[in-house]
Design a protein around this motif. Structure first.
Motif, PDB file in Angstrom:
ATOM      1  N   VAL A  20       0.874  -1.173   0.000  1.00  0.00           N
ATOM      2  CA  VAL A  20       0.000   0.000   0.000  1.00  0.00           C
ATOM      3  C   VAL A  20       0.912   1.224   0.000  1.00  0.00           C
ATOM      4  O   VAL A  20       1.788   1.348   0.856  1.00  0.00           O
ATOM      5  N   HIS A  22       2.083   4.895   0.721  1.00  0.00           N
ATOM      6  CA  HIS A  22       1.841   5.965   1.698  1.00  0.00           C
ATOM      7  C   HIS A  22       1.952   7.339   1.044  1.00  0.00           C
ATOM      8  O   HIS A  22       1.433   8.322   1.561  1.00  0.00           O
ATOM      9  N   LYS A  23       2.660   7.381  -0.058  1.00  0.00           N
ATOM     10  CA  LYS A  23       2.881   8.638  -0.773  1.00  0.00           C
ATOM     11  C   LYS A  23       2.503   8.417  -2.235  1.00  0.00           C
ATOM     12  O   LYS A  23       2.636   7.316  -2.763  1.00  0.00           O
ATOM     13  N   SER A  24       2.047   9.465  -2.869  1.00  0.00           N
ATOM     14  CA  SER A  24       1.771   9.338  -4.310  1.00  0.00           C
ATOM     15  C   SER A  24       3.101   9.441  -5.065  1.00  0.00           C
ATOM     16  O   SER A  24       4.039  10.082  -4.619  1.00  0.00           O
ATOM     17  N   GLU A  40      -1.417   6.730  -6.862  1.00  0.00           N
ATOM     18  CA  GLU A  40      -2.001   7.588  -5.825  1.00  0.00           C
ATOM     19  C   GLU A  40      -1.697   7.056  -4.424  1.00  0.00           C
ATOM     20  O   GLU A  40      -1.433   5.867  -4.246  1.00  0.00           O
ATOM     21  N   GLN A  41      -1.765   7.933  -3.451  1.00  0.00           N
ATOM     22  CA  GLN A  41      -1.595   7.536  -2.062  1.00  0.00           C
ATOM     23  C   GLN A  41      -2.748   6.593  -1.688  1.00  0.00           C
ATOM     24  O   GLN A  41      -3.895   6.821  -2.026  1.00  0.00           O
ATOM     25  N   GLY A  42      -2.409   5.500  -1.000  1.00  0.00           N
ATOM     26  CA  GLY A  42      -3.411   4.518  -0.598  1.00  0.00           C
ATOM     27  C   GLY A  42      -3.667   3.445  -1.640  1.00  0.00           C
ATOM     28  O   GLY A  42      -4.486   2.549  -1.415  1.00  0.00           O
ATOM     29  N   ALA A  43      -2.985   3.519  -2.783  1.00  0.00           N
ATOM     30  CA  ALA A  43      -3.168   2.518  -3.834  1.00  0.00           C
ATOM     31  C   ALA A  43      -2.595   1.176  -3.388  1.00  0.00           C
ATOM     32  O   ALA A  43      -1.513   1.105  -2.809  1.00  0.00           O
ATOM     33  N   LYS A  44      -3.344   0.117  -3.664  1.00  0.00           N
ATOM     34  CA  LYS A  44      -2.899  -1.240  -3.326  1.00  0.00           C
ATOM     35  C   LYS A  44      -2.464  -1.925  -4.614  1.00  0.00           C
ATOM     36  O   LYS A  44      -3.253  -2.086  -5.537  1.00  0.00           O
ATOM     37  N   SER A  62       3.819   0.330   2.737  1.00  0.00           N
ATOM     38  CA  SER A  62       3.764  -0.693   3.780  1.00  0.00           C
ATOM     39  C   SER A  62       3.484  -2.012   3.077  1.00  0.00           C
ATOM     40  O   SER A  62       2.755  -2.054   2.083  1.00  0.00           O
ATOM     41  N   SER A  64       2.106  -5.890   3.017  1.00  0.00           N
ATOM     42  CA  SER A  64       1.157  -6.818   3.630  1.00  0.00           C
ATOM     43  C   SER A  64       1.695  -8.240   3.506  1.00  0.00           C
ATOM     44  O   SER A  64       2.575  -8.511   2.694  1.00  0.00           O
TER      45      SER A  64
END
Length: 185
Positions: A20, A22-24, A40-44, A62, A64
Protein backbone atom coordinates in the motif's frame (compact mmCIF):
# COMPACT_ATOMS: atom_id res chain seq x y z
CA UNK A 1 19.97 -8.44 -2.06
CA UNK A 2 21.89 -11.02 -0.07
CA UNK A 3 23.83 -12.74 -2.85
CA UNK A 4 24.04 -10.88 -6.14
CA UNK A 5 25.22 -13.87 -8.21
CA UNK A 6 22.92 -16.55 -6.76
CA UNK A 7 20.13 -17.38 -9.21
CA UNK A 8 17.91 -18.76 -6.44
CA UNK A 9 18.23 -15.50 -4.52
CA UNK A 10 17.34 -13.52 -7.64
CA UNK A 11 14.27 -15.66 -8.28
CA UNK A 12 13.22 -15.37 -4.63
CA UNK A 13 13.27 -11.60 -4.85
CA UNK A 14 11.13 -11.70 -8.01
CA UNK A 15 8.14 -12.97 -5.96
CA UNK A 16 5.32 -10.42 -5.79
CA UNK A 17 4.15 -8.90 -2.51
CA UNK A 18 1.05 -6.78 -1.85
CA UNK A 19 1.86 -3.20 -0.86
CA UNK A 20 0.00 0.00 0.00
CA UNK A 21 1.52 3.31 -1.05
CA UNK A 22 1.84 5.96 1.70
CA UNK A 23 2.88 8.64 -0.77
CA UNK A 24 1.77 9.34 -4.31
CA UNK A 25 4.37 8.76 -7.01
CA UNK A 26 4.49 10.42 -10.42
CA UNK A 27 6.19 8.98 -13.48
CA UNK A 28 5.66 5.41 -12.32
CA UNK A 29 4.10 2.82 -14.58
CA UNK A 30 3.04 -0.22 -12.56
CA UNK A 31 0.25 -1.33 -14.85
CA UNK A 32 0.89 -0.87 -18.60
CA UNK A 33 -2.86 -0.70 -19.28
CA UNK A 34 -3.22 2.23 -16.88
CA UNK A 35 -4.13 5.62 -18.34
CA UNK A 36 -1.91 7.62 -15.98
CA UNK A 37 1.77 7.45 -15.12
CA UNK A 38 1.24 7.88 -11.41
CA UNK A 39 0.32 5.93 -8.31
CA UNK A 40 -2.00 7.59 -5.83
CA UNK A 41 -1.59 7.54 -2.06
CA UNK A 42 -3.41 4.52 -0.60
CA UNK A 43 -3.17 2.52 -3.83
CA UNK A 44 -2.90 -1.24 -3.33
CA UNK A 45 -0.64 -2.97 -5.85
CA UNK A 46 1.70 -5.94 -6.07
CA UNK A 47 5.41 -5.32 -6.54
CA UNK A 48 8.42 -7.63 -6.74
CA UNK A 49 10.15 -8.11 -3.40
CA UNK A 50 13.36 -6.36 -4.48
CA UNK A 51 11.44 -3.17 -5.32
CA UNK A 52 9.18 -3.40 -2.29
CA UNK A 53 12.22 -3.65 0.01
CA UNK A 54 13.72 -0.45 -1.37
CA UNK A 55 10.44 1.48 -1.18
CA UNK A 56 9.85 0.16 2.34
CA UNK A 57 13.25 1.46 3.46
CA UNK A 58 12.26 4.88 2.09
CA UNK A 59 8.96 4.67 4.02
CA UNK A 60 6.95 5.05 0.81
CA UNK A 61 4.94 1.84 1.25
CA UNK A 62 3.76 -0.69 3.78
CA UNK A 63 3.98 -4.38 2.94
CA UNK A 64 1.16 -6.82 3.63
CA UNK A 65 1.53 -10.55 4.24
CA UNK A 66 1.66 -12.32 0.83
CA UNK A 67 -1.01 -14.84 -0.12
CA UNK A 68 1.35 -17.79 0.27
CA UNK A 69 1.47 -17.11 4.04
CA UNK A 70 -2.26 -16.51 4.52
CA UNK A 71 -4.54 -18.09 7.12
CA UNK A 72 -5.55 -20.95 4.80
CA UNK A 73 -1.93 -22.01 4.37
CA UNK A 74 -1.36 -21.79 8.12
CA UNK A 75 -4.32 -24.04 8.85
CA UNK A 76 -3.21 -26.57 6.23
CA UNK A 77 0.30 -26.67 7.69
CA UNK A 78 -1.08 -27.14 11.20
CA UNK A 79 -3.27 -30.01 9.98
CA UNK A 80 -0.58 -31.91 8.04
CA UNK A 81 2.46 -30.01 6.87
CA UNK A 82 3.89 -32.94 4.91
CA UNK A 83 0.97 -32.97 2.46
CA UNK A 84 0.85 -29.23 1.72
CA UNK A 85 2.04 -28.19 -1.73
CA UNK A 86 4.40 -25.37 -0.74
CA UNK A 87 6.00 -25.37 -4.19
CA UNK A 88 2.68 -24.22 -5.68
CA UNK A 89 2.47 -21.35 -3.19
CA UNK A 90 6.07 -20.31 -3.76
CA UNK A 91 8.99 -22.36 -5.12
CA UNK A 92 11.20 -20.51 -2.65
CA UNK A 93 8.77 -20.62 0.28
CA UNK A 94 11.33 -20.58 3.12
CA UNK A 95 13.75 -18.11 1.57
CA UNK A 96 10.89 -15.79 0.61
CA UNK A 97 9.42 -16.09 4.11
CA UNK A 98 12.73 -15.25 5.75
CA UNK A 99 13.05 -12.12 3.62
CA UNK A 100 9.45 -10.97 4.04
CA UNK A 101 9.02 -11.66 7.79
CA UNK A 102 10.98 -8.61 9.04
CA UNK A 103 9.22 -6.34 6.57
CA UNK A 104 5.62 -7.24 7.42
CA UNK A 105 6.14 -7.17 11.18
CA UNK A 106 4.03 -10.31 11.67
CA UNK A 107 5.70 -12.82 14.02
CA UNK A 108 3.29 -15.54 12.90
CA UNK A 109 5.15 -15.80 9.56
CA UNK A 110 8.32 -16.79 11.39
CA UNK A 111 6.43 -19.31 13.52
CA UNK A 112 4.79 -20.73 10.39
CA UNK A 113 8.15 -21.16 8.66
CA UNK A 114 9.72 -22.85 11.66
CA UNK A 115 6.87 -25.26 12.31
CA UNK A 116 6.52 -26.17 8.62
CA UNK A 117 10.25 -26.80 8.26
CA UNK A 118 10.47 -28.93 11.41
CA UNK A 119 7.65 -31.22 10.36
CA UNK A 120 8.62 -31.43 6.71
CA UNK A 121 12.33 -31.94 7.53
CA UNK A 122 11.56 -35.20 9.33
CA UNK A 123 9.31 -36.35 6.49
CA UNK A 124 11.87 -35.49 3.80
CA UNK A 125 14.67 -37.38 5.51
CA UNK A 126 12.44 -40.38 6.19
CA UNK A 127 11.39 -40.55 2.53
CA UNK A 128 14.94 -40.03 1.29
CA UNK A 129 16.34 -42.86 3.42
CA UNK A 130 13.57 -45.42 3.14
CA UNK A 131 11.25 -44.96 0.18
CA UNK A 132 11.75 -46.24 -3.34
CA UNK A 133 11.94 -43.78 -6.22
CA UNK A 134 8.46 -44.55 -7.55
CA UNK A 135 6.85 -44.03 -4.16
CA UNK A 136 8.45 -40.62 -3.71
CA UNK A 137 7.70 -39.13 -7.13
CA UNK A 138 4.38 -37.64 -5.95
CA UNK A 139 5.97 -36.44 -2.73
CA UNK A 140 8.85 -34.88 -4.70
CA UNK A 141 6.46 -32.59 -6.60
CA UNK A 142 5.34 -30.97 -3.32
CA UNK A 143 8.84 -29.89 -2.29
CA UNK A 144 10.22 -26.37 -2.49
CA UNK A 145 13.66 -25.67 -3.96
CA UNK A 146 15.31 -25.79 -0.53
CA UNK A 147 13.55 -29.04 0.37
CA UNK A 148 14.52 -30.59 -2.98
CA UNK A 149 18.18 -29.78 -2.27
CA UNK A 150 17.82 -31.32 1.19
CA UNK A 151 16.18 -34.45 -0.24
CA UNK A 152 18.89 -34.92 -2.86
CA UNK A 153 21.65 -34.42 -0.27
CA UNK A 154 20.03 -37.02 2.01
CA UNK A 155 19.75 -39.50 -0.84
CA UNK A 156 23.36 -39.03 -1.91
CA UNK A 157 24.58 -39.45 1.66
CA UNK A 158 22.57 -42.66 1.96
CA UNK A 159 24.06 -44.00 -1.27
CA UNK A 160 27.57 -43.14 -0.06
CA UNK A 161 26.89 -44.82 3.29
CA UNK A 162 25.61 -47.99 1.62
CA UNK A 163 28.62 -48.05 -0.70
CA UNK A 164 30.98 -47.70 2.24
CA UNK A 165 29.14 -50.33 4.26
CA UNK A 166 28.96 -52.96 1.51
CA UNK A 167 32.42 -52.90 0.14
CA UNK A 168 35.86 -51.54 0.07
CA UNK A 169 38.58 -51.70 2.64
CA UNK A 170 37.52 -50.60 6.10
CA UNK A 171 40.92 -49.24 7.01
CA UNK A 172 43.35 -47.63 4.65
CA UNK A 173 47.06 -47.63 5.19
CA UNK A 174 48.54 -44.18 5.55
CA UNK A 175 51.08 -43.33 2.88
CA UNK A 176 53.70 -42.31 5.45
CA UNK A 177 53.73 -45.82 6.94
CA UNK A 178 55.05 -47.38 3.73
CA UNK A 179 58.25 -45.37 3.68
CA UNK A 180 61.37 -46.46 5.54
CA UNK A 181 63.60 -44.14 7.45
CA UNK A 182 66.98 -43.25 6.11
CA UNK A 183 69.87 -44.36 8.19
CA UNK A 184 71.93 -41.55 9.64
CA UNK A 185 75.64 -42.27 9.78
Amino acid sequence: MANYYNIDDILTEEEFVPVVFHKSANGVIIDPSSETNSVEQGAKVELPLWLAQELYLRQAISISVPACFNQKTRLEIQADAACVDLKFRSPYFYEFGCKIAPLVGDKSVEILLLSAFKIRYKEILTKAYTAAYTATSKFFTLLTKEETNLYEAAQSSMVAFKKWRMGGPRLQRASVLGRKRKLIE
